[in-house]
Write a protein that holds these residues in place. Structure first.
Motif, PDB file in Angstrom:
ATOM      1  N   THR A  57      55.282  44.814  38.171  1.00 21.40           N
ATOM      2  CA  THR A  57      54.391  44.234  37.160  1.00 21.40           C
ATOM      3  C   THR A  57      53.391  43.271  37.792  1.00 21.40           C
ATOM      4  N   CYS A  58      53.805  42.574  38.835  1.00 19.22           N
ATOM      5  CA  CYS A  58      52.848  41.719  39.550  1.00 19.22           C
ATOM      6  C   CYS A  58      51.714  42.566  40.131  1.00 19.22           C
ATOM      7  N   SER A  59      52.074  43.649  40.804  1.00 16.74           N
ATOM      8  CA  SER A  59      51.069  44.539  41.376  1.00 16.74           C
ATOM      9  C   SER A  59      50.197  45.150  40.282  1.00 16.74           C
ATOM     10  N   GLY A  60      50.846  45.513  39.164  1.00 15.79           N
ATOM     11  CA  GLY A  60      50.106  46.110  38.055  1.00 15.79           C
ATOM     12  C   GLY A  60      49.121  45.150  37.422  1.00 15.79           C
ATOM     13  N   ALA A  61      49.523  43.899  37.237  1.00 16.18           N
ATOM     14  CA  ALA A  61      48.631  42.903  36.638  1.00 16.18           C
ATOM     15  C   ALA A  61      47.439  42.626  37.551  1.00 16.18           C
ATOM     16  N   LEU A  62      47.704  42.541  38.861  1.00 15.27           N
ATOM     17  CA  LEU A  62      46.614  42.337  39.809  1.00 15.27           C
ATOM     18  C   LEU A  62      45.623  43.500  39.769  1.00 15.27           C
ATOM     19  N   ALA A  63      46.162  44.709  39.704  1.00 14.80           N
ATOM     20  CA  ALA A  63      45.295  45.892  39.670  1.00 14.80           C
ATOM     21  C   ALA A  63      44.430  45.903  38.415  1.00 14.80           C
ATOM     22  N   ARG A  64      45.038  45.553  37.275  1.00 16.79           N
ATOM     23  CA  ARG A  64      44.279  45.558  36.020  1.00 16.79           C
ATOM     24  C   ARG A  64      43.226  44.455  35.994  1.00 16.79           C
ATOM     25  N   ALA A  65      43.506  43.360  36.695  1.00 16.96           N
ATOM     26  CA  ALA A  65      42.526  42.275  36.778  1.00 16.96           C
ATOM     27  C   ALA A  65      41.478  42.543  37.857  1.00 16.96           C
ATOM     28  N   LYS A  66      41.674  43.642  38.610  1.00 17.47           N
ATOM     29  CA  LYS A  66      40.796  43.992  39.731  1.00 17.47           C
ATOM     30  C   LYS A  66      40.748  42.857  40.759  1.00 17.47           C
ATOM     31  N   LEU A  67      41.941  42.344  41.068  1.00 17.74           N
ATOM     32  CA  LEU A  67      42.090  41.248  42.018  1.00 17.74           C
ATOM     33  C   LEU A  67      43.080  41.641  43.103  1.00 17.74           C
ATOM     34  N   SER A  68      42.985  40.979  44.239  1.00 22.88           N
ATOM     35  CA  SER A  68      43.981  41.147  45.288  1.00 22.88           C
ATOM     36  C   SER A  68      44.808  39.871  45.374  1.00 22.88           C
ATOM     37  N   ALA A  69      45.856  39.905  46.181  1.00 27.71           N
ATOM     38  CA  ALA A  69      46.712  38.730  46.335  1.00 27.71           C
ATOM     39  C   ALA A  69      45.915  37.535  46.859  1.00 27.71           C
ATOM     40  N   LYS A  70      44.886  37.795  47.656  1.00 27.32           N
ATOM     41  CA  LYS A  70      44.078  36.692  48.204  1.00 27.32           C
ATOM     42  C   LYS A  70      43.285  35.962  47.125  1.00 27.32           C
ATOM     43  N   ASP A  71      43.119  36.619  45.955  1.00 35.27           N
ATOM     44  CA  ASP A  71      42.387  35.991  44.849  1.00 35.27           C
ATOM     45  C   ASP A  71      43.277  35.094  43.989  1.00 35.27           C
TER      46      ASP A  71
END
Length: 496
Positions: A57-71
């Motif tokens: 879900t963490c990876s999924g939320a980042l993908a939907r926000a169009k963000l990477s972990a660095k963001d």
């Protein structure tokens, strides 16, 4: 731009929500996972399910926000409380499934401790009652019933943690074994007055102190995620148990402020300030939040079955396909039938604390069907909430009129919220951001890194979406509640 990732690991699902610089949710992901019921009254989770759904879900939320972990500037974690995990500190392998807060298998242990005269000491130290709900007796059960567990624990090879602690340990690659004060306060082994693990209660339960995590403030340095997990290391800076996180998210920062969260269960917290209030009405004394080393206390009432009763209509009885159907069904129910459902599927919580109670339905007729069951299910949540408020009002002098701030999945139902206001005889405020639990965790992390406003500034951002006010008179209210109390007394009588 600021982005905070909130992990909300719940009883039936894991969620991750990305919040922006204005503490607004911009993207989320959610995954349900399997509930295990090995015996009547036993509830377990596979730790692998908790972990995998959290990461996905963490990876999924980042993908939907169009963000990477660095963001992502920081992570805040909120979690189902009391659920108990024990794992090997070298291999990271759990020695047993997670024993869920709803689980009642340690009822006999609790009764034995009560009979031994230990209840007063435990309550005076921890603010909690001797009940299977809490983590302490679950740890004891694991050590006593899993082959080799006690010997391994005494050798210093095992670690205990609530779900937040387990996730921190996993996220940091085993580098950090820590929890926060709100989760520690729900274990039955934490001294909430002195802010330390209780040697006396641990000795009583046979729990080696070496198993226990470091206890930190809700906003603190909980390490960084392993860079390989999401592509970059992310600092973990906020942690609070789900009900305390919701209290924070609802900005209930002043003594006398009250919130109630309607998820799987229902949990009402009343801020009592810097003074712990010992309940005379079987409520719990707990830590609402701890910042800068200073705890703020609360009275809490816990109802084990709230939204779960609607799940039961769907999955157990098969009379609805979706929770959203219940409001229309309830509205169309026969007004001549006063079906009362006592959803004591895993015992009764506050203020009754009877782990042996089981569910019951009163007032059945040949004409009772899905409409009447839907209405009774939604009403049961309102009735149980009134039980809690009656006890709170007896324990603590509210200043001014009671206003209940609500959050959680069930508040989407206007029908349920109107009944809640009617049966309480008090206004019910629904916030613009219903995700109060995740919002509280996000604010803790964002505030800790200086990206979000302080407590006063955050409180000023709270917005009300709608207010439900009572439409029924006192005669109706007291008559309906009297019927509920009769049903409760009859249910409890079955446990004699």
């Amino acid at each position: 731009m600021t982005h905070i990732l909130a992990i909300d690991q719940g009883t039936t699902s894991s969620r991750a929500i990305v919040f922006d610089g204005g503490i607004r949710p911009i993207a989320s992901a959610q995954l349900e996972f399997e509930q295990h019921f090995p015996q009547s009254g036993w509830v377990e989770h596979d730790p692998a399910d908790i972990w995998v759904t959290t990461v996905e879900t963490c990876s999924g939320a980042l993908a939907r926000a169009k963000l990477s972990a660095k963001d992502i500037d920081a992570i805040g974690i909120t979690n189902q409380r009391e659920t108990t995990l024990v794992w090997n500190k070298t291999t990271g392998e759990p020695v047993y499934n997670a024993i869920v807060w709803q689980d009642r298998r340690t009822a006999a242990i609790c009764e034995e401790l009560k009979a031994g005269g230990h209840a007063q000491m435990v309550q005076a130290t921890t603010g909690l009652l001797l009940d299977p709900y809490f983590s302490g007796t679950k740890i004891k059960w694991i050590l006593d019933n899993v082959d080799g567990a006690r010997a391994a624990a005494e050798a210093g090879d095992l670690l205990f943690g609530t779900v937040d602690c387990y996730l921190i340990w996993k996220l940091t690659g085993g580098k950090v074994h820590a929890t926060d004060a709100t989760n520690a306060a729900r274990t039955l082994i934490y001294d909430i007055h002195n802010g330390v693990w209780s040697k006396d209660v641990c000795a009583l339960l046979g729990i080696p102190m070496s198993m226990l995590p470091e206890v930190k403030d809700c906003a603190a340095d909980f390490g960084e995620t392993d860079a390989d997990l999401f592509g970059a290391a992310i600092p973990i800076r906020g942690v609070a148990g789900d009900q305390q996180a919701a209290t924070i998210g609802q900005a209930c920062f002043e003594a006398g402020m009250l919130k109630s969260t309607y998820g799987t269960g229902c949990f009402a917290l009343l801020n009592t300030g810097d003074t712990p209030v010992t309940s005379q009405n079987r409520l719990l004394t707990t830590i609402a939040y701890q910042l800068d080393g200073k705890p703020t206390y609360a009275l809490e009432g816990a109802i084990f079955i709230a939204g779960a009763v609607v799940q039961w209509l769907r999955d157990g009885l098969g009379i609805i396909n979706d929770a959203s159907e219940t409001a229309a069904l309830a509205d169309a129910a026969d007004p001549g039938q006063e079906l009362i459902l006592v959803p004591a599927f895993v015992g009764l919580g506050a203020p009754y604390w009877n782990p042996e109670a089981r569910g019951a339905v009163f007032g059945l007729t040949r004409g009772s069907g899905p409409k009447e069951f839907s209405r009774a299910a939604l009403e049961s949540v309102g009735f149980q909430t009134r039980d809690l408020l009656e006890a709170m009002q007896a324990d603590f002098d509210f200043s001014g009129d009671t206003v209940l701030r609500v959050d959680g999945g069930m508040i989407a139902s206007d029908w349920a919220m109107q009944f809640l206001s009617d049966i309480l005889g008090a206004p019910v405020d629904r916030p613009v951001v219903a995700e109060s639990t995740a919002k509280g965790a996000a604010w803790l992390a964002g505030m800790q890194i200086g990206a979000y406003p302080d407590m006063e500034g955050f409180a000023a951002t709270w917005e009300k979406e709608s207010q439900f006010t009572p439409k029924q008179d006192d005669s109706w209210r007291e008559g309906r509640y009297a019927g509920w109390q009769k049903a409760i007394n009859a249910t409890l009588a079955m446990t004699d």
